[in-house]
Design an enzyme around this catalytic site. Structure first.
Site, short mmCIF file in Angstrom:
data_model
loop_
_atom_site.label_atom_id
_atom_site.label_comp_id
_atom_site.label_asym_id
_atom_site.label_seq_id
_atom_site.Cartn_x
_atom_site.Cartn_y
_atom_site.Cartn_z
N SER A 146 0.87 -1.19 0.00
CA SER A 146 0.00 0.00 0.00
C SER A 146 0.90 1.23 0.00
O SER A 146 2.08 1.13 0.36
CB SER A 146 -0.84 -0.01 1.29
OG SER A 146 -1.48 1.23 1.49
N TYR A 159 -2.23 -1.27 10.42
CA TYR A 159 -2.18 -1.39 8.96
C TYR A 159 -0.84 -0.89 8.43
O TYR A 159 -0.20 -1.54 7.61
CB TYR A 159 -3.35 -0.58 8.37
CG TYR A 159 -3.59 -0.77 6.89
CD1 TYR A 159 -4.37 -1.81 6.42
CD2 TYR A 159 -3.06 0.13 5.96
CE1 TYR A 159 -4.62 -1.96 5.05
CE2 TYR A 159 -3.30 -0.02 4.60
CZ TYR A 159 -4.09 -1.07 4.15
OH TYR A 159 -4.32 -1.21 2.81
P1 NAD Z 1 -11.62 -5.87 -0.16
O1 NAD Z 1 -12.24 -5.75 1.19
O2 NAD Z 1 -12.40 -5.55 -1.37
O3 NAD Z 1 -11.05 -7.35 -0.36
C1 NAD Z 1 -10.36 -8.02 0.64
C2 NAD Z 1 -10.33 -9.49 0.31
O4 NAD Z 1 -9.65 -10.17 1.38
C3 NAD Z 1 -11.73 -10.12 0.23
O5 NAD Z 1 -11.71 -11.13 -0.75
C4 NAD Z 1 -11.90 -10.73 1.61
O6 NAD Z 1 -12.82 -11.81 1.64
C5 NAD Z 1 -10.49 -11.20 1.86
N1 NAD Z 1 -10.20 -11.45 3.26
C6 NAD Z 1 -10.37 -10.62 4.32
N2 NAD Z 1 -10.01 -11.26 5.46
C7 NAD Z 1 -9.58 -12.49 5.10
C8 NAD Z 1 -9.10 -13.60 5.82
N3 NAD Z 1 -8.97 -13.60 7.14
N4 NAD Z 1 -8.77 -14.71 5.12
C9 NAD Z 1 -8.93 -14.76 3.76
N5 NAD Z 1 -9.38 -13.73 3.04
C10 NAD Z 1 -9.71 -12.61 3.70
O7 NAD Z 1 -10.30 -5.00 -0.06
P2 NAD Z 1 -9.29 -4.45 -1.16
O8 NAD Z 1 -9.33 -2.99 -1.06
O9 NAD Z 1 -9.47 -5.13 -2.45
O10 NAD Z 1 -7.91 -4.90 -0.48
C11 NAD Z 1 -7.06 -5.88 -1.01
C12 NAD Z 1 -5.63 -5.58 -0.58
O11 NAD Z 1 -5.23 -4.34 -1.12
C13 NAD Z 1 -5.45 -5.46 0.93
O12 NAD Z 1 -4.23 -6.05 1.31
C14 NAD Z 1 -5.41 -3.97 1.14
O13 NAD Z 1 -4.69 -3.62 2.30
C15 NAD Z 1 -4.68 -3.53 -0.11
N6 NAD Z 1 -4.86 -2.12 -0.46
C16 NAD Z 1 -6.09 -1.60 -0.69
C17 NAD Z 1 -6.20 -0.27 -1.04
C18 NAD Z 1 -7.52 0.38 -1.33
O14 NAD Z 1 -7.55 1.61 -1.46
N7 NAD Z 1 -8.60 -0.35 -1.48
C19 NAD Z 1 -5.06 0.53 -1.12
C20 NAD Z 1 -3.83 -0.03 -0.86
C21 NAD Z 1 -3.74 -1.37 -0.54
#
Ligand code: NAD
Length: 264
Positions: A146, A159
């Site tokens: 991130s 985080y």
């Molecule tokens: P999201 O909530 O859409 O998806 C998260 C996914 O992780 C889902 O499929 C959920 O079921 C799964 N998950 C959650 N807890 C879990 C567990 N204990 N075991 C297995 N699966 C689990 O979120 P996203 O925004 O797509 O995030 C995905 C990644 O990207 C994360 O690591 C997040 O930190 C990172 N990220 C997101 C952003 C953003 O702006 N959305 C920015 C930077 C980084």
């Protein structure tokens, strides 16, 4: 439309039932990779996701419901992948959760869960995937960090700690595989409008008594100079590049795709 650059490879994407993970899984499938989906969600919806990926891209998929906070379930998922596809060629450590609170109010169990899911799970998947990758002398490990892997924000202690941690873990994995055909890199997205971020938009709208649209604009204005969200599809394109032969000497980097967030 299907391309063939990853035909015959198997990609396991943790947390791929939603958001960024799903975008990356679809992009890898489009290149011909078989897909292991993981994450939580409604059984029928997950089945529909599998069917769509299989139909759209003519690849095989399996789904494993391993909870990334539970090492024994991660072992079972890696074993199931081996049984079905003979191992993982492309590992995308993406599953992640967020919790927002000041340090003194931060629930201890939330800290533990964030470290376990956003950081420690990548250690387990990586340690289990590496032997077969090294044996084949080909592999790609992509850790979804991130902008918070590079800079901090108040109220996101767990985080930010986990994401800085995974950037460090990426470097060590890259060094230990430097003389092999296995590469490891991190991707550092800025704001992407997924369910994880929608929760923060909703909280902002409620706290400030503003509309959803204004809350989104406020969130972007604070951090992301482009004023636009990054999309899962754009992140999928970067993941495909990191899997390509052209990227075989890209090793140990934390690659930002953040609309300028960390350029400031
Ligand atoms: P999201 O909530 O859409 O998806 C998260 C996914 O992780 C889902 O499929 C959920 O079921 C799964 N998950 C959650 N807890 C879990 C567990 N204990 N075991 C297995 N699966 C689990 O979120 P996203 O925004 O797509 O995030 C995905 C990644 O990207 C994360 O690591 C997040 O930190 C990172 N990220 C997101 C952003 C953003 O702006 N959305 C920015 C930077 C980084």
């Amino acid at each position: 439309m299907q391309n063939t650059s990853l035909q015959g490879k198997t990609a396991l994407v943790t947390g791929s039932t939603s958001g960024i993970g799903l975008g990356i899984a679809r992009a890898l499938a489009q290149q011909g990779a078989h897909i292991v989906l993981n994450g939580f969600g409604d059984t029928a919806e997950i089945k529909a996701l599998q069917t769509t990926i299989e139909k759209d891209f003519n690849v095989k998929t399996i789904y494993h419901n391993a909870d990334m906070s539970k090492p024994e379930e991660i072992v079972a998922m890696m074993q199931a992948t081996s049984d079905k596809f003979g191992g993982v060629d492309i590992l995308v450590n993406n599953a992640g959760i967020q919790h927002v609170a000041n340090i003194e109010d931060f629930p201890v169990e939330k800290w533990d869960a964030i470290i376990a899911i956003n950081l420690t799970s990548a250690f387990h998947t990586t340690r289990l995937a590496l032997p077969a990758m090294k044996q084949k002398n080909w592999g790609r490990i992509i850790n979804i960090a991130s902008a918070h892997g590079l800079v901090g924000s108040a109220q996101k202690s767990a985080y930010v700690a986990a994401k800085h941690g995974i950037v460090g873990f990426t470097k060590v994995t890259a060094l230990e595989t430097a003389q092999t055909g296995v590469t490891c890199n991190a991707i550092c997205p800025g704001w992407v409008l997924t369910p994880l971020v929608q929760k923060q938009v909703d909280a902002r709208a409620a706290n400030e008594g503003i509309s959803n649209d204004d809350a989104k604009k406020g969130l972007l204005a604070e951090k992301q100079p482009s004023g636009e969200f990054v999309t899962p599809e754009q992140l999928g394109t970067l993941a495909v590049f990191l899997c390509s032969e052209g990227a075989s000497q890209v090793r140990g980097v934390a690659w930002s795709m953040d609309g300028g967030w960390t350029a400031q």
